[in-house]
Design an enzyme around this catalytic site. Sequence first.
Site, mmCIF file in Angstrom:
data_model
loop_
_atom_site.group_PDB
_atom_site.id
_atom_site.type_symbol
_atom_site.label_atom_id
_atom_site.label_comp_id
_atom_site.label_asym_id
_atom_site.label_seq_id
_atom_site.Cartn_x
_atom_site.Cartn_y
_atom_site.Cartn_z
ATOM 1 N N THR A 25 0.862 -1.201 0.000
ATOM 2 C CA THR A 25 0.000 0.000 0.000
ATOM 3 C C THR A 25 0.897 1.249 0.000
ATOM 4 O OG1 THR A 25 -0.226 -0.143 2.417
ATOM 5 C CG2 THR A 25 -1.990 -1.088 1.087
ATOM 6 N N GLU A 47 6.825 5.013 7.074
ATOM 7 C CA GLU A 47 6.354 6.184 6.339
ATOM 8 C C GLU A 47 7.235 7.405 6.627
ATOM 9 O OE1 GLU A 47 1.726 4.809 5.849
ATOM 10 O OE2 GLU A 47 2.256 6.152 7.476
ATOM 11 N N LYS A 107 4.408 -6.676 3.766
ATOM 12 C CA LYS A 107 4.007 -5.314 3.410
ATOM 13 C C LYS A 107 3.688 -4.588 4.702
ATOM 14 C CE LYS A 107 0.587 -3.467 3.095
ATOM 15 N NZ LYS A 107 -0.195 -2.569 4.024
ATOM 16 N N ASN A 115 0.503 10.857 5.576
ATOM 17 C CA ASN A 115 -0.701 10.523 6.321
ATOM 18 C C ASN A 115 -1.779 11.587 6.261
ATOM 19 O OD1 ASN A 115 -0.373 7.823 7.362
ATOM 20 N ND2 ASN A 115 1.517 8.697 8.177
ATOM 21 N N THR A 158 3.267 -6.141 11.823
ATOM 22 C CA THR A 158 3.600 -6.502 10.451
ATOM 23 C C THR A 158 2.741 -5.878 9.403
ATOM 24 O OG1 THR A 158 2.024 -8.264 10.615
ATOM 25 C CG2 THR A 158 4.299 -8.801 11.087
#
Lengths: 415, 415
Positions: B163, B287, B189, B410, B200
Amino acid sequence: MNLTPSPFATPFPKLPEVKGVRAATGSRGFYAKRGVTRDDVFLFAFDEGTTCAGVYTISRTASADVLWCRQALQTGGGVARALVANSGNSNAFTGPKGQEKNEATLKAMTETLGVAKEHCYLAATGVIGEPLADPNYVGAFVPDLAAKLGPPDWEAATRAFMTTDTFAKGAGMSMDIDGHDVNFAGIVKGSGMIAPNMATMLAYIFTDAAIAHDVLQELLEDITNETFNAITVDGDTSTSDTLMVFATGQSGMDPITSKDDPRLDAVAMALHSVCLELAQLVVKDGEGAQKFVTIQIDGAVSPMSAKIIACEIANSPLIKTAMAAGDANWGRIVMAVGKSLEPIDATKLAIWFDDVQVAVNGARKPDYSEKAASAVFAQPEFTIRVDVGAGEHSATVWTCDLTHGYVDINGAYRT
Amino acid sequence: MNLTPSPFATPFPKLPEVKGVRAATGSRGFYAKRGVTRDDVFLFAFDEGTTCAGVYTISRTASADVLWCRQALQTGGGVARALVANSGNSNAFTGPKGQEKNEATLKAMTETLGVAKEHCYLAATGVIGEPLADPNYVGAFVPDLAAKLGPPDWEAATRAFMTTDTFAKGAGMSMDIDGHDVNFAGIVKGSGMIAPNMATMLAYIFTDAAIAHDVLQELLEDITNETFNAITVDGDTSTSDTLMVFATGQSGMDPITSKDDPRLDAVAMALHSVCLELAQLVVKDGEGAQKFVTIQIDGAVSPMSAKIIACEIANSPLIKTAMAAGDANWGRIVMAVGKSLEPIDATKLAIWFDDVQVAVNGARKPDYSEKAASAVFAQPEFTIRVDVGAGEHSATVWTCDLTHGYVDINGAYRT
């Protein structure tokens, strides 16, 4: 570092004079090495008969100043005669040197003002862990300040203990009790490292009400739970958090010596109101804050459970960044509720943004409108309300968003 | 949204073939509405005799897929025959519609592959709370995928469930056990909403080792504690976190049916190694991450206490922003240790940045060098070590910094 003023910045309010309180502020030079000239120390002196109450950080690495205040509150019988606070250096994690600074400052206070050591209170705020080269750096300045004592300039005092604050924050009120004019003036500094468990950094409330120490202490602890311990900026807890109330008794009212005294309601109302306003101002001046958000949890199994869930939402970086972007990402609210591990009924979960309901019975509302939800998140102030469907209890917490400003401020704080 | 690749991005590794595993990936169109063409669903099929183990999010708002997997693991006896996962929609907080989607997908899997429902596993990742208009949206695609089953293209499968990941993450190894070539291939991922307690998002490890379900389950839970549950990006816990191991037994080795089997050590070593590498890759793709930081706590009263303190440091926004700025603000480490409320001896507290000691005996080290400390923080990877002076126990946690990139990503995720 130049700080952009908070969008919620307001002019400092006019606060009442509080009989029995004198103050002085001055520049000791903590900021001079950064090329800034500003006041950075204040001294408050209280008339004989002043009682006090305090609540402090629960951190295991509390500053030397906090450790002293806690001790003084116990050994001094809840009497207060003087308070010295400085900004620019927190005196936390400074080892024996931190205690030496306190001893030197306290010695100067007792000798200059002729008061008992255990009636003197201290505070320091700023960078953690940098010991002062001269333990008497603050103490040596006390006589200068004492010579200037007079009716408080509340705004000047507030500016003297600000650090990353972008505006001076105060609140107060006056009321009549039994024909006596009773006054309350509160000042606060704090902007980052703010979380429940004493979120204040430093807050002081001064009143000329007359109230016994033990009654005042119990009252303050109750009020703290719903005000200063119900705000969060970043979930981090300071080593220096301090909230104290000083009551000089100089209004002329008969002292309140029992919690059954009917006049306590008025004092409680005033203290609650001033604490709540100061606490909310801290959030509104949260580092980088552009949004002021109220988080209300209903339907929890206990008030504590409701507050834990509210804090999970208020402290989630994913939710705080969504607030910053005006993105009504309610799925992240669901995430935070689940992460709290508190008892909930996921099949009854419901969420509102102001009056716009976005989720019902554990799923998105059938007529959900992204446009309506986004319109709420676009506002500078709004409420997120969640009913977790498990009980009858509620809690409210106030927080702000997580913005580029926060990242900037906290990367540059020491430079 | 265009994501800047992580500075730690590496080419996808060459992973071994795992006997008894077939896979197919395809594009169902979850991303088409955003104008992106990419694979977004994968199907894995396992030979008869495949055992499995799984650990899942502890969130109280776990996704429908997680709830199903937990149930299947119990009722299916730890046997696995198929796995379907999609990105683009998490199927969490979707109410009855989420279960309908699962039932439809499972029906398609059982009918197409001729396997029992309780041997089929599911996962979904993406935005929370948006129910699929067509419950059979994934299920209807299963026959297309089944027709394409073949030796796994590990990278293609990984890309299908990414994603906000900025690079495809995998790890694997091969070893000889009793003359048999035994292979391990793992894919993961995950990038945000990452915290201990299943950090995870989604991770799958495939092996042709032969190992009974109950032995594999116990082994996986132990390993998770030191790998996937020892990483954090933002302290947020996903509703979908899933880690599963599938063991086909097709390597030819005799099955391991007891935890006393001496061959278990080799399998444990391989699984630990693959899990740790995958977990660290998730942090390195955190991120907005620009720094990869190891937090090591020594001198705690218990391993759990050490881990709690490590996580307070790893999750503190004030410390993470300081990491981002390369500001060796060790006072904030003291703050986080204190905030943990774990037993410590503040007078013995010591802090190191890599090999540079900055604090000793509860105060700044006398010969502290800001230059040396800053040089450590300027590196892309470094270790923060704290001895809290209270006991003999340690823990290690891995995390990343909090940057402008995190705020950007975000705020824009759903747009």
